[in-house]
Design a protein around this motif. Structure first.
Motif, PDB file in Angstrom:
ATOM      1  N   ARG A   1       0.872  -1.182   0.000  1.00  0.00           N
ATOM      2  CA  ARG A   1       0.000   0.000   0.000  1.00  0.00           C
ATOM      3  C   ARG A   1       0.908   1.230   0.000  1.00  0.00           C
ATOM      4  NH1 ARG A   1      -2.402   0.860   4.459  1.00  0.00           N
ATOM      5  NH2 ARG A   1      -4.458   1.587   3.794  1.00  0.00           N
ATOM      6  N   VAL A   2       0.786   2.066  -1.023  1.00  0.00           N
ATOM      7  CA  VAL A   2       1.703   3.190  -1.158  1.00  0.00           C
ATOM      8  C   VAL A   2       0.937   4.485  -1.448  1.00  0.00           C
ATOM      9  CG1 VAL A   2       3.639   1.785  -1.955  1.00  0.00           C
ATOM     10  CG2 VAL A   2       2.047   2.767  -3.637  1.00  0.00           C
ATOM     11  N   MET A   3       1.603   5.584  -1.143  1.00  0.00           N
ATOM     12  CA  MET A   3       1.123   6.912  -1.521  1.00  0.00           C
ATOM     13  C   MET A   3       2.307   7.631  -2.140  1.00  0.00           C
ATOM     14  SD  MET A   3       0.822   8.425   2.360  1.00  0.00           S
ATOM     15  CE  MET A   3       2.234   8.380   3.498  1.00  0.00           C
ATOM     16  N   GLY A   4       2.032   8.533  -3.064  1.00  0.00           N
ATOM     17  CA  GLY A   4       3.168   9.176  -3.707  1.00  0.00           C
ATOM     18  C   GLY A   4       2.781  10.351  -4.580  1.00  0.00           C
ATOM     19  N   ILE A   5       3.815  11.028  -5.066  1.00  0.00           N
ATOM     20  CA  ILE A   5       3.674  12.184  -5.941  1.00  0.00           C
ATOM     21  C   ILE A   5       4.003  11.762  -7.367  1.00  0.00           C
ATOM     22  CG2 ILE A   5       4.679  14.435  -6.523  1.00  0.00           C
ATOM     23  CD1 ILE A   5       5.073  14.829  -3.475  1.00  0.00           C
ATOM     24  N   VAL A   6       3.136  12.102  -8.291  1.00  0.00           N
ATOM     25  CA  VAL A   6       3.334  11.748  -9.690  1.00  0.00           C
ATOM     26  C   VAL A   6       3.392  13.016 -10.535  1.00  0.00           C
ATOM     27  CG1 VAL A   6       2.266   9.482  -9.501  1.00  0.00           C
ATOM     28  CG2 VAL A   6       0.830  11.456 -10.037  1.00  0.00           C
ATOM     29  N   GLY A   7       4.011  12.896 -11.694  1.00  0.00           N
ATOM     30  CA  GLY A   7       4.078  14.014 -12.615  1.00  0.00           C
ATOM     31  C   GLY A   7       2.887  14.026 -13.543  1.00  0.00           C
ATOM     32  N   GLY A   8       1.699  13.984 -12.974  1.00  0.00           N
ATOM     33  CA  GLY A   8       0.468  13.835 -13.737  1.00  0.00           C
ATOM     34  C   GLY A   8       0.070  12.374 -13.801  1.00  0.00           C
TER      35      GLY A   8
END
Length: 328
Positions: free
Chosen positions: A85-92
């Protein structure tokens, strides 16, 4: 897969759900089945065409932060596995059923935290920590002013500043004053009715505050500068007022040895974002779910992304707006 797309720049009405190709992962990527995604003001600006054709990242699909389950890992990935289970920042690409996530911009979701709450963590707390600690160099015993403290990043900044031993002053609308006080703020000013500069002068015996985190800009700039103590720092994170033509009282800046720093997440390089996320993982993630809690103010299904955008435009939401119900 299903995703939210738009054919032309415009109002929230241009958003629609449609089929889109699955993302192709690179060696250091995770492929994530998206369970929830945060809505950010940068999404509105991208939809309106403020960035033009620039995507500042990996995908023209909207969305900068995801929470979900890893279903595939790139060949060089370490520290993550299928099923995590992950959370993260994406470039769109977050407004879609599947998204690729740079493993260097991912973090494990704390035990017991829902996907909905996790979708409200990364953009808010990574940005707030960058502004407060890395750029603002917050120290215990200092006094910090956080503007727009009821928003996603503002609510994170209040909690983080308090966790570092600061006295926290804040601005918010009248209906959110009690909410911001509950986050740990020592005093909250109604920005529609109160002259925060005068209040700060009164509360600090004319000394001013050591650090200001501002998301508004415009006419706030001069007020902020006059509200800083000698040697104070102003970190400008956003422009909610959409006014970047502001007057700077340079005499005050020079006389009081003030520092003005600007930051924005969307236009940072991949390496810079990785470094910011690493600082978050090292210093903030251990406190998540205990001292620090994400604030979700509204939840919409992916299919109602246009409604979520309209709600952000209206304002007044306490915390983050999150999209859920991705797999219909």
């Amino acid at each position: 897969m299903k995703a939210i797309i738009f054919d032309d720049f415009g109002s929230a009405d241009v958003l629609r759900i449609a089929d889109a190709p699955m993302p192709e992962i690179r060696p250091d990527d995770l492929l994530v089945k998206v369970m929830a995604a945060g809505v950010n003001r940068a999404d509105l600006l991208q939809r309106e065409g403020v960035y033009g054709s620039q995507t500042y990242g990996d995908s023209s699909i909207l969305g900068l932060e995801v929470a979900g389950e890893v279903i595939a890992v790139g060949s060089t990935v370490t520290g993550f596995a299928i099923g995590d289970r992950v959370m993260g920042i994406v470039g769109g690409g977050a407004y879609a059923q599947y998204a690729r996530l740079d493993s260097g911009m991912a973090a494990a979701i704390p035990h017991g935290m829902s996907f909905t709450d996790a979708a409200a963590v990364m953009e808010s707390f990574v940005t707030a920590w960058e502004a407060l600690a890395h750029l603002g160099r917050i120290a215990a015993g200092e006094t910090v002013l956080v503007h727009a403290a009821a928003g996603g990043i503002g609510s994170a900044a209040v909690q983080l500043a308090k966790s570092q031993g600061a006295t926290v002053l804040a601005t918010a609308s009248s209906n959110n004053i009690e909410n911001v006080l509950a986050l740990g703020a020592d005093a909250v000013f109604d920005y529609r009715k109160v002259d925060f500069e005068a209040e700060i002068i009164d509360m600090t015996a004319s000394r001013g505050v050591d650090l200001i985190i501002d998301f508004v800009g415009g006419s706030y700039l001069a007020l902020n500068i006059r509200s800083l103590a000698p040697g104070g720092r102003l970190v400008q994170v956003g422009l909610l007022g959409r006014d970047d033509n502001a007057i700077i009282p340079l005499g005050t800046v020079l006389h009081n040895h003030l520092q003005l720093l600007g930051t924005v997440m969307k236009s940072r390089s991949r390496d810079e974002k990785r470094t910011m996320v690493r600082r978050f993982r090292d210093h903030v993630l251990p406190m998540m779910g205990d001292e620090l809690k994400p604030v979700v103010g509204a939840l919409y299904p992916l299919s109602a992304a246009s409604e979520a955008h309209r709600r952000m435009v209206v304002g007044g939401v306490f915390g983050k707006i999150v999209l859920g119900d991705f797999h219909l």
